[in-house]
Motif scaffolding. Structure first.
Motif, mmCIF file in Angstrom:
data_model
loop_
_atom_site.group_PDB
_atom_site.id
_atom_site.type_symbol
_atom_site.label_atom_id
_atom_site.label_comp_id
_atom_site.label_asym_id
_atom_site.label_seq_id
_atom_site.Cartn_x
_atom_site.Cartn_y
_atom_site.Cartn_z
ATOM 1 N N LYS A 86 0.737 -1.267 0.083
ATOM 2 C CA LYS A 86 -0.079 0.319 0.085
ATOM 3 C C LYS A 86 0.674 1.348 -0.022
ATOM 4 O O LYS A 86 1.754 1.240 0.734
ATOM 5 C CB LYS A 86 -0.838 0.138 1.245
ATOM 6 C CG LYS A 86 -2.107 -1.300 1.340
ATOM 7 C CD LYS A 86 -2.791 -0.982 0.262
ATOM 8 C CE LYS A 86 -3.850 -2.338 0.016
ATOM 9 N NZ LYS A 86 -4.907 -2.484 0.953
ATOM 10 N N THR A 131 -8.057 -5.409 1.095
ATOM 11 C CA THR A 131 -7.721 -5.739 -0.507
ATOM 12 C C THR A 131 -6.497 -6.279 -0.592
ATOM 13 O O THR A 131 -5.549 -6.041 0.346
ATOM 14 C CB THR A 131 -7.973 -4.495 -1.275
ATOM 15 O OG1 THR A 131 -7.071 -3.546 -0.668
ATOM 16 C CG2 THR A 131 -9.562 -4.082 -1.093
ATOM 17 N N GLN A 133 -3.608 -6.804 -4.059
ATOM 18 C CA GLN A 133 -3.311 -6.468 -5.608
ATOM 19 C C GLN A 133 -3.377 -7.837 -6.397
ATOM 20 O O GLN A 133 -2.523 -8.774 -5.934
ATOM 21 C CB GLN A 133 -2.161 -5.556 -5.783
ATOM 22 C CG GLN A 133 -2.198 -4.721 -7.123
ATOM 23 C CD GLN A 133 -1.211 -3.748 -7.034
ATOM 24 O OE1 GLN A 133 0.028 -3.758 -6.771
ATOM 25 N NE2 GLN A 133 -1.428 -2.692 -7.397
ATOM 26 N N TRP A 138 -6.761 -3.569 -7.161
ATOM 27 C CA TRP A 138 -7.086 -3.811 -5.732
ATOM 28 C C TRP A 138 -8.521 -4.705 -5.615
ATOM 29 O O TRP A 138 -9.736 -3.947 -5.981
ATOM 30 C CB TRP A 138 -7.307 -2.720 -4.833
ATOM 31 C CG TRP A 138 -5.824 -2.005 -4.879
ATOM 32 C CD1 TRP A 138 -5.313 -0.751 -5.373
ATOM 33 C CD2 TRP A 138 -4.466 -2.641 -3.999
ATOM 34 N NE1 TRP A 138 -4.095 -0.557 -5.147
ATOM 35 C CE2 TRP A 138 -3.657 -1.618 -4.285
ATOM 36 C CE3 TRP A 138 -4.475 -3.531 -3.249
ATOM 37 C CZ2 TRP A 138 -2.270 -1.743 -3.691
ATOM 38 C CZ3 TRP A 138 -3.224 -3.860 -2.789
ATOM 39 C CH2 TRP A 138 -2.021 -2.689 -2.804
ATOM 40 N N ASP A 172 -7.747 2.526 -2.440
ATOM 41 C CA ASP A 172 -7.386 1.069 -2.458
ATOM 42 C C ASP A 172 -7.730 -0.181 -1.569
ATOM 43 O O ASP A 172 -7.691 -1.146 -1.713
ATOM 44 C CB ASP A 172 -5.739 0.985 -2.334
ATOM 45 C CG ASP A 172 -5.290 1.715 -1.077
ATOM 46 O OD1 ASP A 172 -5.367 1.374 -0.106
ATOM 47 O OD2 ASP A 172 -3.934 2.264 -1.289
ATOM 48 N N SER A 173 -8.845 0.603 -0.299
ATOM 49 C CA SER A 173 -8.864 -0.568 0.762
ATOM 50 C C SER A 173 -10.308 -0.555 1.031
ATOM 51 O O SER A 173 -10.684 -1.416 1.807
ATOM 52 C CB SER A 173 -8.030 -0.211 1.971
ATOM 53 O OG SER A 173 -6.733 -0.471 1.771
#
Length: 300
Positions: A86, A131, A133, A138, A172-173
């Motif tokens: 991240k 998440t 990758q 993601w 991203d999360s």
């Protein structure tokens, strides 16, 4: 942290076994940044914090880990740490490469077996493994799970003027979980709300507006997972000490004092979301304030 990479610390709460899934021991500078009022001199005066929760110089020890348990036939994970790969402004959280998922799997919670993920709040070090990758995107780490957080929490951040680093964390999360319909928002009234029999969310606002603690009950036993209502045991003896990132410091202190008052001198096992090993213990009164009497884990 255990020196045995296969050892998964756990505690029995009635018929529930709560596992600590270690991610990373945070660097020494974390404590003075996060809890600036916990000065080395103040910490060093508390002999009971050594050697587990602070060193001889008064430097706090702070961990990142999750808790996992099975309840009602469901595999449950509370908070998901910082995550791997991240992009984070905090260098201690940036582009990690830990064996967290291997440890989770060793404990019996492989990503495709997790049924429920409870997020005490939506900060970067509590949602990172939501998440992972895959092929440059993601995607939810726990594809079969429902992810739960409080409605107040999600709605607060939806209306918050975020700095870029926080926007990135949501991109991203959090948002990838929402986009596939896996995030559920719960209303958490003042008295708390049951998620399952034996699993209850308790509102502990202040650090964030929708922050919750997690209560477990089984066989007449009780445990409480603190989230960030309490970051470190030094806050038991000095409840006025707050985190630099508390949204509402006064409300955070009020929640902390209320929670500690409800836990003091009971048999409730307290599991600290950032407490270094031994991580768990019982709140006892001492000279008008509180201490943590450690409850060492079993390791399997």
């Amino acid at each position: 942290m255990s020196t045995d990479p296969t050892a998964i610390p756990s505690w029995a709460v009635g018929d529930i076994t709560v596992h600590r899934i270690d991610e990373v021991l945070l660097p020494p500078a974390t404590g003075s940044w996060l809890l600036p009022d916990a000065t080395p001199d103040l910490v060093a005066r508390q002999d009971w914090l050594r050697p587990h929760f602070a060193d001889d110089e008064g430097t706090l020890r702070i961990d990142s880990h999750s808790f996992a348990f099975t309840l009602g036939g469901l595999r449950v994970l509370v908070d998901t740490g910082i995550g791997n790969g991240k992009q984070r402004a905090n260098p201690a959280w940036h582009d990690l490469d830990t064996d967290y998922l291997r440890r989770l799997t060793t404990a019996g919670f492989s990503p495709d077996q997790v049924d429920l993920v409870i997020l005490t709040h939506l900060h970067a070090d509590h949602v990172g493994w939501n998440t992972q990758q895959v092929n440059g995107e993601w995607v939810p780490t726990f594809p079969r799970a429902r992810y739960l957080t409080s409605r107040t929490e999600r709605e607060f951040w939806a209306g918050y003027d975020m700095e870029e680093a926080r926007k990135q964390m949501f991109r991203d999360s959090v948002i990838p979980v929402e986009e596939v319909g896996l995030l559920d928002l719960l209303d958490v009234p003042a008295e708390g709300t049951d998620v399952l029999p034996g699993l209850r969310l308790l509102p502990t606002p202040g650090h964030t507006p929708g922050h919750v603690a997690v209560e477990l009950t089984s066989g007449g036993r009780r445990a409480l997972i603190t989230g960030d209502c309490i970051h470190h045991p030094v806050q038991l003896v000095h409840p006025t000490i707050g985190a630099c990132v508390d949204i509402d410091p006064q409300q955070s202190e009020t929640s902390r004092r209320t929670l500690l008052g409800s836990l003091a001198d009971t048999d409730t096992l307290v599991l600290g979301t950032h407490f270094a090993p031994p991580t768990a213990g019982h709140v006892i009164t001492h000279q008008g304030t509180y201490r943590l009497s450690p409850a060492p884990a079993d390791s399997h």
